[in-house]
Design an enzyme around this catalytic site. Sequence first.
Site, PDB file in Angstrom:
ATOM      1  N   CYS A   1       0.817  -1.227   0.000  1.00  0.00           N
ATOM      2  CA  CYS A   1       0.000   0.000   0.000  1.00  0.00           C
ATOM      3  C   CYS A   1       0.844   1.269   0.000  1.00  0.00           C
ATOM      4  CB  CYS A   1      -0.944  -0.011   1.195  1.00  0.00           C
ATOM      5  SG  CYS A   1      -1.917  -1.511   1.278  1.00  0.00           S
TER       6      CYS A   1
ATOM      7  N   HIS B   1      -3.024   6.935   2.548  1.00  0.00           N
ATOM      8  CA  HIS B   1      -3.532   5.656   2.031  1.00  0.00           C
ATOM      9  C   HIS B   1      -4.886   5.403   2.697  1.00  0.00           C
ATOM     10  CE1 HIS B   1      -4.177   1.545   1.195  1.00  0.00           C
ATOM     11  NE2 HIS B   1      -3.805   1.101   2.378  1.00  0.00           N
TER      12      HIS B   1
ATOM     13  N   ASN C   1     -10.369  -0.156   0.469  1.00  0.00           N
ATOM     14  CA  ASN C   1      -8.913  -0.105   0.442  1.00  0.00           C
ATOM     15  C   ASN C   1      -8.423  -0.645  -0.901  1.00  0.00           C
ATOM     16  OD1 ASN C   1      -6.172  -0.624   0.730  1.00  0.00           O
ATOM     17  ND2 ASN C   1      -6.335  -1.420   2.810  1.00  0.00           N
TER      18      ASN C   1
HETATM   19  O1  UT7 Z   1      -3.787  -1.424   3.578  1.00  0.00           O
HETATM   20  C1  UT7 Z   1      -3.067  -1.446   4.773  1.00  0.00           C
HETATM   21  C2  UT7 Z   1      -3.324  -2.625   5.538  1.00  0.00           C
HETATM   22  N1  UT7 Z   1      -4.556  -2.810   6.176  1.00  0.00           N
HETATM   23  C3  UT7 Z   1      -5.032  -2.057   7.192  1.00  0.00           C
HETATM   24  O2  UT7 Z   1      -4.653  -0.945   7.410  1.00  0.00           O
HETATM   25  C4  UT7 Z   1      -6.070  -2.694   8.068  1.00  0.00           C
HETATM   26  C5  UT7 Z   1      -5.770  -2.424   9.521  1.00  0.00           C
HETATM   27  N2  UT7 Z   1      -6.735  -3.027  10.423  1.00  0.00           N
HETATM   28  C6  UT7 Z   1      -8.021  -2.631  10.486  1.00  0.00           C
HETATM   29  O3  UT7 Z   1      -8.448  -1.742   9.788  1.00  0.00           O
HETATM   30  C7  UT7 Z   1      -8.910  -3.281  11.523  1.00  0.00           C
HETATM   31  O4  UT7 Z   1      -8.122  -4.049  12.401  1.00  0.00           O
HETATM   32  C8  UT7 Z   1     -10.036  -4.154  10.906  1.00  0.00           C
HETATM   33  C9  UT7 Z   1     -11.044  -3.289  10.206  1.00  0.00           C
HETATM   34  C10 UT7 Z   1      -9.439  -5.156   9.929  1.00  0.00           C
HETATM   35  C11 UT7 Z   1     -10.748  -4.915  12.025  1.00  0.00           C
HETATM   36  O5  UT7 Z   1     -11.273  -4.017  12.983  1.00  0.00           O
HETATM   37  P1  UT7 Z   1     -11.028  -4.259  14.526  1.00  0.00           P
HETATM   38  O6  UT7 Z   1     -11.762  -3.227  15.244  1.00  0.00           O
HETATM   39  O7  UT7 Z   1      -9.538  -4.345  14.737  1.00  0.00           O
HETATM   40  O8  UT7 Z   1     -11.742  -5.659  14.761  1.00  0.00           O
HETATM   41  P2  UT7 Z   1     -11.104  -7.012  15.300  1.00  0.00           P
HETATM   42  O9  UT7 Z   1     -10.233  -7.658  14.280  1.00  0.00           O
HETATM   43  O10 UT7 Z   1     -10.521  -6.736  16.647  1.00  0.00           O
HETATM   44  O11 UT7 Z   1     -12.401  -7.895  15.472  1.00  0.00           O
HETATM   45  C12 UT7 Z   1     -13.438  -7.571  16.429  1.00  0.00           C
HETATM   46  C13 UT7 Z   1     -14.566  -8.558  16.249  1.00  0.00           C
HETATM   47  C14 UT7 Z   1     -14.118 -10.015  16.218  1.00  0.00           C
HETATM   48  O12 UT7 Z   1     -15.064 -10.787  16.893  1.00  0.00           O
HETATM   49  P3  UT7 Z   1     -14.825 -11.281  18.404  1.00  0.00           P
HETATM   50  O13 UT7 Z   1     -13.570 -12.106  18.335  1.00  0.00           O
HETATM   51  O14 UT7 Z   1     -14.643 -10.030  19.199  1.00  0.00           O
HETATM   52  O15 UT7 Z   1     -16.064 -12.054  18.706  1.00  0.00           O
HETATM   53  C15 UT7 Z   1     -14.145 -10.359  14.761  1.00  0.00           C
HETATM   54  O16 UT7 Z   1     -14.350 -11.742  14.519  1.00  0.00           O
HETATM   55  O17 UT7 Z   1     -15.235  -8.320  15.015  1.00  0.00           O
HETATM   56  C16 UT7 Z   1     -15.323  -9.564  14.289  1.00  0.00           C
HETATM   57  N3  UT7 Z   1     -15.290  -9.234  12.863  1.00  0.00           N
HETATM   58  C17 UT7 Z   1     -16.393  -8.929  12.176  1.00  0.00           C
HETATM   59  N4  UT7 Z   1     -17.691  -8.827  12.533  1.00  0.00           N
HETATM   60  C18 UT7 Z   1     -18.568  -8.496  11.576  1.00  0.00           C
HETATM   61  C19 UT7 Z   1     -14.223  -9.187  12.039  1.00  0.00           C
HETATM   62  N5  UT7 Z   1     -14.625  -8.852  10.809  1.00  0.00           N
HETATM   63  C20 UT7 Z   1     -15.959  -8.695  10.869  1.00  0.00           C
HETATM   64  C21 UT7 Z   1     -16.918  -8.340   9.907  1.00  0.00           C
HETATM   65  N6  UT7 Z   1     -18.221  -8.245  10.315  1.00  0.00           N
HETATM   66  N7  UT7 Z   1     -16.627  -8.082   8.625  1.00  0.00           N
END
Ligand code: UT7
Length: 382
Positions: free
Chosen positions: A114, A258, A288
């Site tokens: 990215c 980005h 993204n």
């Molecule tokens: O391009 C550069 C690289 N990429 C990035 O910059 C991405 C960086 N990371 C992020 O933007 C965030 O970490 C995400 C958007 C990917 C995830 O958000 P988060 O607030 O960090 O969520 P999390 O991974 O901590 O997950 C929280 C919960 C989990 O459930 P439990 O374990 O708490 O029950 C996940 O399983 O949300 C769940 N979850 C979802 N729920 C509904 C993960 N994806 C989804 C989804 N819909 N699509």
Amino acid sequence: MMRYAHIVGWGCYLPNRLVTNDELSTMVDTTDEWIFQRTGIRTRHIAAAHETTATLAFEAAARALTVADLNPSQVELIIVATSTPEYMFPSTACKVQDYLGASRAGAFDLSAACSGFVYALQMASQSIATGAVRNAVVIGSETMSRVIDWSDRGTCVLFGDGAGAVVLKGSSVPGGVMATTLRSDGSGADLLSLPALYHNPVPIAGAEYSSNGHHKNIIDMDGRQVYRFATNVIASSIQDVLKKCELTADDIALIIPHQANTRIIEAAARKLKLPMEKFYMNVEHNGNTSAASIPLALCDAVSEGRLRPDDNIVFVGFGGGLTWAASIVKWDVTPPEISFVDHEWKRVRYIMARGRSRLRRWQRRVEANMVRSSGNNKEPGN
Ligand code: UT7
């Protein structure tokens, strides 16, 4: 000496197909509310079956050349930043060179995930600064939809397809790409990875494997860790590049980061004690798009009238590698008026370029057949 690399053209291309969060919620266990609240994304564009990273890149580059009023035959360098090339070689850039009919251009792909667009901008502007080339087309292009596991809700809701391009031109007038900082940390390679099609004999810890032992050709990401990394490096790289230019945040009109996640940018803005209005965001519409996201956001910022001549702008990228990069650019152009006729005439040029390319391929085949039939096809040494 033409040592200042000015941005004189910009263009972008997004595939027609728009996928909403609601549509995704019919495919994986997610909701529009979750996706929007956690990422700021509402929709993303997905490439049609006939579209490739190279065709997207070509469309963006052709538009950028029209704005720059530069003939493809004058282009001297084409760099495509991408993580989703169709081939390891030929490069996507070589395909774009062919589609454009840029007969005098060198062309190569650049891999910095990215951060790729900012890396490529630096390579091109330095090539201009040293006098190696007089102009360059820098493109970020991705078909992320082809490398996503569509059953993984943790990643499939984040990414989209698209391409953005800029044309850089050398000038003796100070301005253009003023300073850049490029950084990397390979110890974080496992946090965000996309294996090449054929397996690497030395696997990265944590990378996914299919049952036959080969890498799966899909994105693997530790979202939380990448999130933490991103909020830190956005702030530090902006501060770094400001220092290089002896500027302060007050001297910056707009920061184009980005586009990964609105919350990441909000956290970085808090760290820098800057209002969100200083940051341009369009992740809501495009998701993204990896290396394409910064030039796509630039195009939208220009068409919304967010940039004025003499504005200092900052591009900041972060992503797999780990890599991060920031660049300060003095914006010094006003968007030209492009008539419909001019636009259409320039499209004819590309149809002719494809015709010439076909002709060259045919000519090569005929020559090879002639050599074969004249019995000159012996192996060396025979
Ligand atoms: O391009 C550069 C690289 N990429 C990035 O910059 C991405 C960086 N990371 C992020 O933007 C965030 O970490 C995400 C958007 C990917 C995830 O958000 P988060 O607030 O960090 O969520 P999390 O991974 O901590 O997950 C929280 C919960 C989990 O459930 P439990 O374990 O708490 O029950 C996940 O399983 O949300 C769940 N979850 C979802 N729920 C509904 C993960 N994806 C989804 C989804 N819909 N699509």
